[in-house]
Design a protein around this motif. Structure first.
Motif, PDB file in Angstrom:
ATOM      1  N   ALA A   1      -8.937  -3.485  -7.732  1.00 46.75           N
ATOM      2  CA  ALA A   1      -7.565  -3.664  -8.411  1.00 46.75           C
ATOM      3  C   ALA A   1      -6.855  -4.717  -7.573  1.00 46.75           C
ATOM      4  O   ALA A   1      -6.243  -5.573  -8.297  1.00 46.75           O
ATOM      5  CB  ALA A   1      -6.743  -2.265  -8.337  1.00 46.75           C
ATOM      6  N   ALA A   2      -6.627  -4.817  -6.339  1.00 44.58           N
ATOM      7  CA  ALA A   2      -6.038  -5.996  -5.758  1.00 44.58           C
ATOM      8  C   ALA A   2      -6.635  -7.361  -5.966  1.00 44.58           C
ATOM      9  O   ALA A   2      -6.165  -8.143  -6.295  1.00 44.58           O
ATOM     10  CB  ALA A   2      -6.014  -5.583  -4.134  1.00 44.58           C
ATOM     11  N   ALA A   3      -8.062  -7.375  -6.157  1.00 44.24           N
ATOM     12  CA  ALA A   3      -8.637  -8.570  -6.274  1.00 44.24           C
ATOM     13  C   ALA A   3      -8.624  -9.049  -7.849  1.00 44.24           C
ATOM     14  O   ALA A   3      -8.205 -10.259  -8.113  1.00 44.24           O
ATOM     15  CB  ALA A   3     -10.167  -8.602  -6.197  1.00 44.24           C
TER      16      ALA A   3
ATOM     17  N   THR B   1       7.544  -7.052 -12.000  1.00 42.87           N
ATOM     18  CA  THR B   1       7.300  -6.545 -10.432  1.00 42.87           C
ATOM     19  C   THR B   1       5.871  -6.198  -9.934  1.00 42.87           C
ATOM     20  O   THR B   1       5.931  -5.624  -8.870  1.00 42.87           O
ATOM     21  CB  THR B   1       8.067  -5.154 -10.480  1.00 42.87           C
ATOM     22  OG1 THR B   1       7.308  -4.135 -11.387  1.00 42.87           O
ATOM     23  CG2 THR B   1       9.683  -5.236 -10.851  1.00 42.87           C
ATOM     24  N   GLY B   2       4.923  -6.641 -10.694  1.00 43.57           N
ATOM     25  CA  GLY B   2       3.550  -6.401 -10.340  1.00 43.57           C
ATOM     26  C   GLY B   2       2.657  -6.346 -11.403  1.00 43.57           C
ATOM     27  O   GLY B   2       2.884  -6.944 -12.439  1.00 43.57           O
TER      28      GLY B   2
ATOM     29  N   MET C   1      -4.097   1.519 -11.646  1.00 44.29           N
ATOM     30  CA  MET C   1      -3.668   1.476 -10.466  1.00 44.29           C
ATOM     31  C   MET C   1      -2.501   0.730 -10.510  1.00 44.29           C
ATOM     32  O   MET C   1      -2.698  -0.510 -11.280  1.00 44.29           O
ATOM     33  CB  MET C   1      -4.723   0.931  -9.397  1.00 44.29           C
ATOM     34  CG  MET C   1      -5.701   2.130  -8.950  1.00 44.29           C
ATOM     35  SD  MET C   1      -6.771   1.681  -7.707  1.00 44.29           S
ATOM     36  CE  MET C   1      -7.803   3.006  -7.125  1.00 44.29           C
ATOM     37  N   ARG C   2      -1.486   0.716  -9.912  1.00 41.66           N
ATOM     38  CA  ARG C   2      -0.269  -0.105  -9.656  1.00 41.66           C
ATOM     39  C   ARG C   2      -0.479  -1.022  -8.409  1.00 41.66           C
ATOM     40  O   ARG C   2      -0.469  -0.536  -7.420  1.00 41.66           O
ATOM     41  CB  ARG C   2       0.898   0.721  -9.778  1.00 41.66           C
ATOM     42  CG  ARG C   2       2.292  -0.058  -9.744  1.00 41.66           C
ATOM     43  CD  ARG C   2       2.449  -0.879 -10.875  1.00 41.66           C
ATOM     44  NE  ARG C   2       3.727  -1.516 -11.078  1.00 41.66           N
ATOM     45  CZ  ARG C   2       3.954  -2.442 -12.140  1.00 41.66           C
ATOM     46  NH1 ARG C   2       3.173  -2.725 -12.997  1.00 41.66           N
ATOM     47  NH2 ARG C   2       5.066  -3.171 -12.086  1.00 41.66           N
ATOM     48  N   VAL C   3      -0.272  -2.186  -8.814  1.00 36.77           N
ATOM     49  CA  VAL C   3      -0.636  -3.230  -7.538  1.00 36.77           C
ATOM     50  C   VAL C   3       0.564  -4.225  -7.587  1.00 36.77           C
ATOM     51  O   VAL C   3       1.070  -4.620  -8.383  1.00 36.77           O
ATOM     52  CB  VAL C   3      -1.786  -4.199  -7.725  1.00 36.77           C
ATOM     53  CG1 VAL C   3      -1.949  -4.915  -6.862  1.00 36.77           C
ATOM     54  CG2 VAL C   3      -3.076  -3.483  -8.234  1.00 36.77           C
ATOM     55  N   LYS C   4       1.219  -4.195  -6.193  1.00 37.22           N
ATOM     56  CA  LYS C   4       2.260  -4.989  -5.968  1.00 37.22           C
ATOM     57  C   LYS C   4       1.829  -5.737  -4.814  1.00 37.22           C
ATOM     58  O   LYS C   4       1.023  -5.398  -3.866  1.00 37.22           O
ATOM     59  CB  LYS C   4       3.535  -4.158  -5.625  1.00 37.22           C
ATOM     60  CG  LYS C   4       4.115  -3.329  -6.763  1.00 37.22           C
ATOM     61  CD  LYS C   4       5.265  -2.496  -6.226  1.00 37.22           C
ATOM     62  CE  LYS C   4       5.709  -1.686  -7.394  1.00 37.22           C
ATOM     63  NZ  LYS C   4       6.981  -0.605  -7.131  1.00 37.22           N
ATOM     64  N   GLY C   5       2.671  -6.989  -4.491  1.00 38.21           N
ATOM     65  CA  GLY C   5       2.438  -7.867  -3.451  1.00 38.21           C
ATOM     66  C   GLY C   5       2.885  -9.182  -3.549  1.00 38.21           C
ATOM     67  O   GLY C   5       2.926  -9.577  -4.753  1.00 38.21           O
TER      68      GLY C   5
ATOM     69  N   GLU D   1      -0.856  -8.690   1.994  1.00 39.84           N
ATOM     70  CA  GLU D   1      -0.372  -7.185   2.385  1.00 39.84           C
ATOM     71  C   GLU D   1       0.065  -6.791   0.987  1.00 39.84           C
ATOM     72  O   GLU D   1       1.116  -6.918   0.633  1.00 39.84           O
ATOM     73  CB  GLU D   1       0.662  -7.314   3.312  1.00 39.84           C
ATOM     74  CG  GLU D   1       0.409  -8.051   4.636  1.00 39.84           C
ATOM     75  CD  GLU D   1       0.957  -7.543   5.778  1.00 39.84           C
ATOM     76  OE1 GLU D   1       1.619  -6.439   5.534  1.00 39.84           O
ATOM     77  OE2 GLU D   1       1.130  -8.011   6.893  1.00 39.84           O
ATOM     78  N   MET D   2      -0.736  -5.834   0.291  1.00 38.69           N
ATOM     79  CA  MET D   2      -0.828  -5.343  -1.199  1.00 38.69           C
ATOM     80  C   MET D   2      -0.250  -3.921  -0.793  1.00 38.69           C
ATOM     81  O   MET D   2      -0.386  -3.244   0.258  1.00 38.69           O
ATOM     82  CB  MET D   2      -2.068  -5.581  -1.811  1.00 38.69           C
ATOM     83  CG  MET D   2      -2.634  -6.765  -1.507  1.00 38.69           C
ATOM     84  SD  MET D   2      -1.931  -8.234  -2.342  1.00 38.69           S
ATOM     85  CE  MET D   2      -1.904  -8.085  -4.127  1.00 38.69           C
ATOM     86  N   ILE D   3       0.308  -3.356  -2.214  1.00 34.81           N
ATOM     87  CA  ILE D   3       0.589  -1.954  -2.201  1.00 34.81           C
ATOM     88  C   ILE D   3      -0.019  -1.657  -3.569  1.00 34.81           C
ATOM     89  O   ILE D   3       0.135  -2.060  -4.628  1.00 34.81           O
ATOM     90  CB  ILE D   3       2.170  -1.823  -2.157  1.00 34.81           C
ATOM     91  CG1 ILE D   3       2.987  -2.470  -0.920  1.00 34.81           C
ATOM     92  CG2 ILE D   3       2.544  -0.228  -2.422  1.00 34.81           C
ATOM     93  CD1 ILE D   3       2.763  -1.496   0.117  1.00 34.81           C
ATOM     94  N   ILE D   4      -1.074  -0.627  -3.258  1.00 28.02           N
ATOM     95  CA  ILE D   4      -1.679  -0.077  -4.199  1.00 28.02           C
ATOM     96  C   ILE D   4      -1.077   1.332  -4.392  1.00 28.02           C
ATOM     97  O   ILE D   4      -1.485   2.170  -3.604  1.00 28.02           O
ATOM     98  CB  ILE D   4      -3.171   0.090  -4.033  1.00 28.02           C
ATOM     99  CG1 ILE D   4      -3.704  -1.495  -3.390  1.00 28.02           C
ATOM    100  CG2 ILE D   4      -3.846   0.364  -5.349  1.00 28.02           C
ATOM    101  CD1 ILE D   4      -3.472  -2.643  -4.476  1.00 28.02           C
TER     102      ILE D   4
END
Length: 666
Positions: free
Chosen positions: A469-471, A518-519, A530-534, A544-547
């Protein structure tokens, strides 16, 4: 109080002592060899004196060179750190003769406790339980084999003047006892200038727990609780923590009181450590006493709030300890990870070279957590083959063990090191291992859990999805940047599609990415999202991500069609492709590595100590082929299978690089 002290050491411990001296308003003098001319401890000290060539036996452990530096600078006292001359009674005597204070114990205590044979005899006389063994001097390998048989295998072969895992071998057979005796003797002579060896019974399934003691010259001897040091590899500590998750209050008190009694019996002053082996029933046996500051002292400082280096300096100046046993608190939990210049994917063999990138996590301290990094290197500096491979000691503190471990995992993810092989992935793997997390550990932990060596970390499916999800979200940001740079359209964001296939760790996951201010929301093929922020942008090496409200720290290297991402010990090649690109990628053939099965390659930079075979000789599986020395450790390279030596390309004394061909086989 002293106005100027000299630190007779190098690297992180020299930097550590300089920090406390500076806090106390004391000037410092560093010493350095040719290899350390630009070292961090030289830059930090108020003065620096060159003491000789790179090898320690021509510089750092040459007493006359240190004494010359003392005279030249007018230093009033010397802190020896650990290793080198820290437990050398002749050095302490030389200082006394010069009227210079030794920031350590008296000569008598060094001689009594620093020598492991003598210390065991004194401990036995004092009624301290000791491990069965032979404490006399052993003349040759034949006698070592005979004694080992009488004690009963397995046995531990140890250098009398040893420490830090140097000059130690475990033997389970006569052949291993013979071979281990000679290797231990060679390492001891090289590292300590003292090749005396003793043998003791190796206690299976032991825990290594040590007591920190502190004593002044006014009759006060205290213990500052214990450290658990059971996570070891080749008898070298890798991870330490304080307190131990195994001890109860009664055992802690009994071990502490015995440690103090032993120290008092030899008139000990300064900081010292009494090491014990503890079995599964909490029976403990005296192992040895280190008459110096211990490598892992930071975890004790974090749980007690006591600066051990400061107290050593004050005791050496004749001051009385400012606290009593009842004043010493046990506050929270601390964990230390030793970062080594060792390649875990090459059986932890030493690695040298330039630190092209060195970015430790930010040090911080509060009532709920702390991060501390004791180091002696910097970005752009060189890791030398001449000294111990330690780069840094990363420590975390929290109110509970669980939180201290969790904070350590995050700190390791944030630690950026490039240019050399290092054990960060392995340290992360230890922090995530269920046995370590539960506290169910012994000194055999590493050997039992990674019997075939460390081959990396395989992330669980839940973690794979978080990384995917982050990638996907990061790839969208990179695609927007590429569109902007290329000028393909004024409204470039509309050119970036939302359907992608993320491939990593032998899995391909189809995802849809929908972004907002916001993401991003990343939805998988099965409907889960999944909600991804960073704040990651292309070019940043740390993301530094927030999943889904949980942190994920990634080391990032941008690659064609994706990234190289590292987290929690896993090193992942992540491809982010359009569905059509992913379909075509499945048709591409896999490139096979070259066949090196008929070659013996040097696994690390080092010196050839010995060639055990000749050209034309028939060899057997497991047979010793040659011995390579690197960073003060001897490494015996063995045959993986039967064969015949067709050509030898190196000779004793040769300096080899990684993957240089040592010999060839038919």
């Amino acid at each position: 109080m002293f106005k100027k002290i000299l630190i007779a050491n190098r690297g992180e411990i020299a930097c550590r002592v300089i920090k406390t001296a500076r806090k106390m308003g004391i000037s410092t003098v560093a010493v350095y060899s040719d290899a350390d001319r630009n070292a961090l401890h030289v830059q930090m000290a108020d003065e620096a004196v060159h003491i000789g060539p790179a090898p320690a036996n021509q510089s750092y452990i040459v007493i006359d060179r240190i004494m010359e530096a003392i005279r030249a600078t007018g230093a009033e006292a010397v802190h020896p750190g650990y290793g080198f001359l820290s437990e050398n009674s002749k050095f302490a005597e030389a200082l006394a003769a010069e009227g210079v204070a030794f920031i350590g114990p008296p000569v008598r205590a060094i001689e009594a406790m620093g020598d492991k044979i003598t210390s065991k005899k004194l401990a036995a006389e004092a009624g301290v339980s000791t491990v069965p063994g032979y404490m006399g001097l052993i003349s040759d390998a034949d006698e070592a084999v005979k004694i080992s048989g009488e004690i009963g295998y397995p046995v531990m072969i140890k250098a009398s003047a040893g420490g830090g895992g140097k000059g130690m071998r475990i033997a389970w057979t006569d052949e291993e006892a013979r071979e281990g005796f000679q290797s231990s003797k060679n390492e001891a002579a090289s590292s300590f200038g003292d090749d005396r060896i003793f043998i003791e019974k190796f206690v299976t399934q032991p825990r290594h727990i040590e007591i920190q003691v502190l004593a002044d010259s006014h009759g006060n001897t205290l213990y500052l609780h214990e450290r658990e040091c059971s996570i070891q590899r080749r008898n070298q500590k890798v991870v330490e923590e304080a307190p131990s998750p195994f001890l109860d209050i009664a055992t802690r008190k009994a071990m502490g009181e015995q440690a103090c009694a032993l120290a008092a019996a030899v008139g000990y002053t300064s900081a010292g450590t009494v090491e014990f082996i503890v079995d599964g029933e909490r029976n403990f046996y005296f192992l040895e006493m280190n008459t110096r500051l211990q490598v892992e002292h930071p975890v004790t400082e974090l749980i007690t709030g006591i600066d051990l280096v400061e107290q050593m300096i004050r005791v050496a100046a004749g001051e009385k300890l400012p606290f009593a046993q009842g004043d010493i608190q046990l506050n929270g939990w601390a964990v230390e990870s030793r970062l080594y210049a060792e390649d875990p994917y090459r059986n932890f063999l030493p690695s040298i070279g330039r630190l092209s990138r060195y970015r430790p996590p930010v040090e911080e301290a509060s009532e709920t957590h702390a991060v501390r990094n004791d180091t002696g290197v910097y970005e752009g500096g060189e890791i030398s083959m001449y000294y111990d491979p330690m780069i840094a000691k990363l420590c975390t503190w929290a109110p509970t063990r669980k939180d201290a471990i969790k904070d350590m995992s995050v700190a390791l993810d944030r630690f950026e090191v490039e240019g050399i092989g290092h054990n960060l992935p392995f340290l992360s793997a230890v922090m995530e291992h269920p046995k370590f997390v539960s506290g169910d550990i012994t000194t055999a932990f590493i050997a039992e859990e990674w019997p075939e060596g460390f081959e990396g970390v395989t992330l669980p499916d839940a973690s794979i999805r978080r990384v995917a999800a982050a990638a996907a979200a990061m790839n969208r940001v990179a695609e927007i940047r590429r569109s902007r740079v290329s000028g393909r359209m004024d409204n470039h964001e509309r050119k970036v599609g939302g359907d992608w296939v993320v491939s990593l760790q032998n899995q391909s996951l189809a995802v849809k990415v929908v972004a907002d201010p916001t993401g991003s929301t990343v939805t998988f093929e099965d409907g889960a999202s999944m909600r991804v922020k960073g704040q990651w942008t292309p070019g940043m090496r740390l993301a530094e991500m927030i999943i889904d409200d949980l942190p994920l720290v990634l080391k990032v290297e941008e690659k064609t069609s994706g990234f190289r991402l590292r987290t929690r010990g896993a090193d992942l090649r992540v491809y982010v492709r359009t569905p059509r690109q992913a379909e075509l990628a499945e048709l591409m053939p896999e490139k096979l590595p070259p066949d090196t099965s008929r070659l013996l390659l040097c696994p690390m930079p080092g010196l050839v100590v010995k060639i055990n075979v000749e050209e034309g000789e028939e060899i057997q599986e497991g047979q010793a082929l040659c011995t390579i020395e690197a960073m003060k450790m001897e490494n015996i390279l063995r045959a993986e299978r039967r064969g015949v030596v067709s050509k030898i390309n190196a000779e004793p004394g040769a300096s080899l690089s990684v993957d240089q061909v040592i010999m060839e086989f038919e």
